[in-house]
Motif scaffolding. Structure first.
Motif, PDB file in Angstrom:
ATOM      1  N   ILE A 136      37.700 -20.519 -73.344  1.00  0.00           N
ATOM      2  CA  ILE A 136      36.290 -20.520 -72.956  1.00  0.00           C
ATOM      3  C   ILE A 136      35.477 -20.942 -74.168  1.00  0.00           C
ATOM      4  O   ILE A 136      35.617 -20.383 -75.251  1.00  0.00           O
ATOM      5  CB  ILE A 136      35.844 -19.118 -72.478  1.00  0.00           C
ATOM      6  CG1 ILE A 136      36.614 -18.701 -71.235  1.00  0.00           C
ATOM      7  CG2 ILE A 136      34.353 -19.076 -72.222  1.00  0.00           C
ATOM      8  CD1 ILE A 136      36.320 -19.513 -70.006  1.00  0.00           C
ATOM      9  N   GLU A 137      34.616 -21.961 -73.959  1.00  0.00           N
ATOM     10  CA  GLU A 137      33.776 -22.402 -75.072  1.00  0.00           C
ATOM     11  C   GLU A 137      32.454 -21.666 -75.027  1.00  0.00           C
ATOM     12  O   GLU A 137      31.950 -21.327 -73.961  1.00  0.00           O
ATOM     13  CB  GLU A 137      33.566 -23.920 -75.038  1.00  0.00           C
ATOM     14  CG  GLU A 137      32.927 -24.445 -73.787  1.00  0.00           C
ATOM     15  CD  GLU A 137      32.910 -25.961 -73.738  1.00  0.00           C
ATOM     16  OE1 GLU A 137      32.107 -26.472 -72.952  1.00  0.00           O
ATOM     17  OE2 GLU A 137      33.671 -26.609 -74.459  1.00  0.00           O
ATOM     18  N   ASP A 138      31.902 -21.426 -76.197  1.00  0.00           N
ATOM     19  CA  ASP A 138      30.637 -20.712 -76.316  1.00  0.00           C
ATOM     20  C   ASP A 138      29.502 -21.687 -76.038  1.00  0.00           C
ATOM     21  O   ASP A 138      29.294 -22.646 -76.781  1.00  0.00           O
ATOM     22  CB  ASP A 138      30.514 -20.107 -77.712  1.00  0.00           C
ATOM     23  CG  ASP A 138      29.321 -19.186 -77.838  1.00  0.00           C
ATOM     24  OD1 ASP A 138      28.771 -18.773 -76.787  1.00  0.00           O
ATOM     25  OD2 ASP A 138      28.932 -18.878 -78.974  1.00  0.00           O
ATOM     26  N   SER A 139      28.740 -21.444 -74.972  1.00  0.00           N
ATOM     27  CA  SER A 139      27.680 -22.374 -74.565  1.00  0.00           C
ATOM     28  C   SER A 139      26.507 -22.358 -75.528  1.00  0.00           C
ATOM     29  O   SER A 139      25.791 -23.337 -75.655  1.00  0.00           O
ATOM     30  CB  SER A 139      27.202 -22.047 -73.152  1.00  0.00           C
ATOM     31  OG  SER A 139      26.720 -20.719 -73.097  1.00  0.00           O
ATOM     32  N   SER A 140      26.287 -21.246 -76.244  1.00  0.00           N
ATOM     33  CA  SER A 140      25.162 -21.202 -77.178  1.00  0.00           C
ATOM     34  C   SER A 140      25.414 -22.129 -78.366  1.00  0.00           C
ATOM     35  O   SER A 140      24.497 -22.784 -78.845  1.00  0.00           O
ATOM     36  CB  SER A 140      24.928 -19.773 -77.661  1.00  0.00           C
ATOM     37  OG  SER A 140      26.064 -19.298 -78.349  1.00  0.00           O
ATOM     38  N   LEU A 141      26.652 -22.205 -78.843  1.00  0.00           N
ATOM     39  CA  LEU A 141      26.966 -23.115 -79.946  1.00  0.00           C
ATOM     40  C   LEU A 141      26.893 -24.564 -79.488  1.00  0.00           C
ATOM     41  O   LEU A 141      26.447 -25.435 -80.217  1.00  0.00           O
ATOM     42  CB  LEU A 141      28.366 -22.820 -80.491  1.00  0.00           C
ATOM     43  CG  LEU A 141      28.554 -21.495 -81.214  1.00  0.00           C
ATOM     44  CD1 LEU A 141      30.015 -21.311 -81.596  1.00  0.00           C
ATOM     45  CD2 LEU A 141      27.667 -21.427 -82.431  1.00  0.00           C
ATOM     46  N   GLU A 142      27.313 -24.808 -78.257  1.00  0.00           N
ATOM     47  CA  GLU A 142      27.296 -26.170 -77.724  1.00  0.00           C
ATOM     48  C   GLU A 142      25.871 -26.702 -77.623  1.00  0.00           C
ATOM     49  O   GLU A 142      25.591 -27.839 -77.964  1.00  0.00           O
ATOM     50  CB  GLU A 142      27.954 -26.183 -76.345  1.00  0.00           C
ATOM     51  CG  GLU A 142      28.013 -27.551 -75.720  1.00  0.00           C
ATOM     52  CD  GLU A 142      28.652 -27.508 -74.344  1.00  0.00           C
ATOM     53  OE1 GLU A 142      28.052 -28.086 -73.423  1.00  0.00           O
ATOM     54  OE2 GLU A 142      29.708 -26.903 -74.207  1.00  0.00           O
ATOM     55  N   SER A 143      24.935 -25.853 -77.175  1.00  0.00           N
ATOM     56  CA  SER A 143      23.555 -26.315 -77.038  1.00  0.00           C
ATOM     57  C   SER A 143      22.946 -26.616 -78.405  1.00  0.00           C
ATOM     58  O   SER A 143      22.134 -27.521 -78.530  1.00  0.00           O
ATOM     59  CB  SER A 143      22.713 -25.280 -76.293  1.00  0.00           C
ATOM     60  OG  SER A 143      22.651 -24.079 -77.032  1.00  0.00           O
ATOM     61  N   LEU A 144      23.342 -25.870 -79.438  1.00  0.00           N
ATOM     62  CA  LEU A 144      22.850 -26.161 -80.777  1.00  0.00           C
ATOM     63  C   LEU A 144      23.402 -27.493 -81.277  1.00  0.00           C
ATOM     64  O   LEU A 144      22.688 -28.272 -81.890  1.00  0.00           O
ATOM     65  CB  LEU A 144      23.253 -25.043 -81.747  1.00  0.00           C
ATOM     66  CG  LEU A 144      22.558 -23.695 -81.566  1.00  0.00           C
ATOM     67  CD1 LEU A 144      23.166 -22.670 -82.504  1.00  0.00           C
ATOM     68  CD2 LEU A 144      21.071 -23.817 -81.798  1.00  0.00           C
ATOM     69  N   ASP A 145      24.681 -27.752 -81.019  1.00  0.00           N
ATOM     70  CA  ASP A 145      25.302 -28.987 -81.466  1.00  0.00           C
ATOM     71  C   ASP A 145      24.669 -30.197 -80.804  1.00  0.00           C
ATOM     72  O   ASP A 145      24.487 -31.234 -81.430  1.00  0.00           O
ATOM     73  CB  ASP A 145      26.808 -28.977 -81.162  1.00  0.00           C
ATOM     74  CG  ASP A 145      27.546 -27.952 -82.010  1.00  0.00           C
ATOM     75  OD1 ASP A 145      26.977 -27.528 -83.034  1.00  0.00           O
ATOM     76  OD2 ASP A 145      28.671 -27.591 -81.639  1.00  0.00           O
ATOM     77  N   ILE A 146      24.311 -30.099 -79.546  1.00  0.00           N
ATOM     78  CA  ILE A 146      23.705 -31.215 -78.827  1.00  0.00           C
ATOM     79  C   ILE A 146      22.372 -31.591 -79.459  1.00  0.00           C
ATOM     80  O   ILE A 146      22.084 -32.757 -79.688  1.00  0.00           O
ATOM     81  CB  ILE A 146      23.513 -30.868 -77.332  1.00  0.00           C
ATOM     82  CG1 ILE A 146      24.862 -30.807 -76.640  1.00  0.00           C
ATOM     83  CG2 ILE A 146      22.614 -31.884 -76.650  1.00  0.00           C
ATOM     84  CD1 ILE A 146      24.798 -30.279 -75.226  1.00  0.00           C
TER      85      ILE A 146
END
Length: 166
Positions: A136-146
């Protein structure tokens, strides 16, 4: 009113349901494909309880199964099949050994590793425990990376629109 899923005209009130992450107003036939949202249109049981004077809590209701996307705590990584296969091979396990350790069928492991089947939450947790990986990937980190990696040129940066003179 028209059902947003099948397009049929509904004689009764539509139900507000979450199906695969989308919130739709659907007829009672299509409502079984998702999870009914709180505060949605009242069910016949709720209307009957109002007419009889009994509270909503005292009226027995059938418990609905949750939608697959409601069960996931985050997003499953895109390359889950490759990660599972690589972690299994790194530990020197065969598909049969992994299945026995998890107390699942070997066919289930094969289908998951081929990417033909998305593992349910309980199977995913067993895989993560046995192989020591995170699926499971952490969606909060993904939104920061985007937002941080948005330094590339887009079509809107390149296109210039010329106005036609009349």
């Amino acid at each position: 009113m028209q059902c947003e899923m099948c397009g049929a005209e509904s004689k009764g009130p539509l139900k507000r349901v979450r199906i695969e992450g989308a919130e739709l107003s659907v007829c009672s036939n299509c409502a079984k494909y998702g999870t009914e949202l709180p505060g949605a249109a009242k069910s016949p049981a709720a209307l009957a309880s109002r007419a009889t004077g009994y509270t909503q809590a005292s009226v027995p209701q059938a418990r609905r199964s949750r939608d697959l996307f409601d069960q996931l705590g985050g997003d499953l990584v895109e390359d889950y099949a490759d990660q599972i296969r690589n972690a299994r091979l790194k530990l020197g396990l065969s598909q049969k050994d992994l299945a026995l350790a998890m107390m699942e069928k070997e066919l289930l492991i094969k289908k998951i590793e081929k990417g033909e089947l998305i593992p349910e939450e309980d199977v995913r947790k067993k895989i993560e425990k046995e192989l020591g990986i995170k699926l499971i990937e952490d969606s909060s980190l993904e939104s920061l990376d985007i937002h941080q990696s948005r330094m590339t040129t887009t079509m809107g940066d390149v296109i210039k629109i010329k106005k036609v003179k009349r």
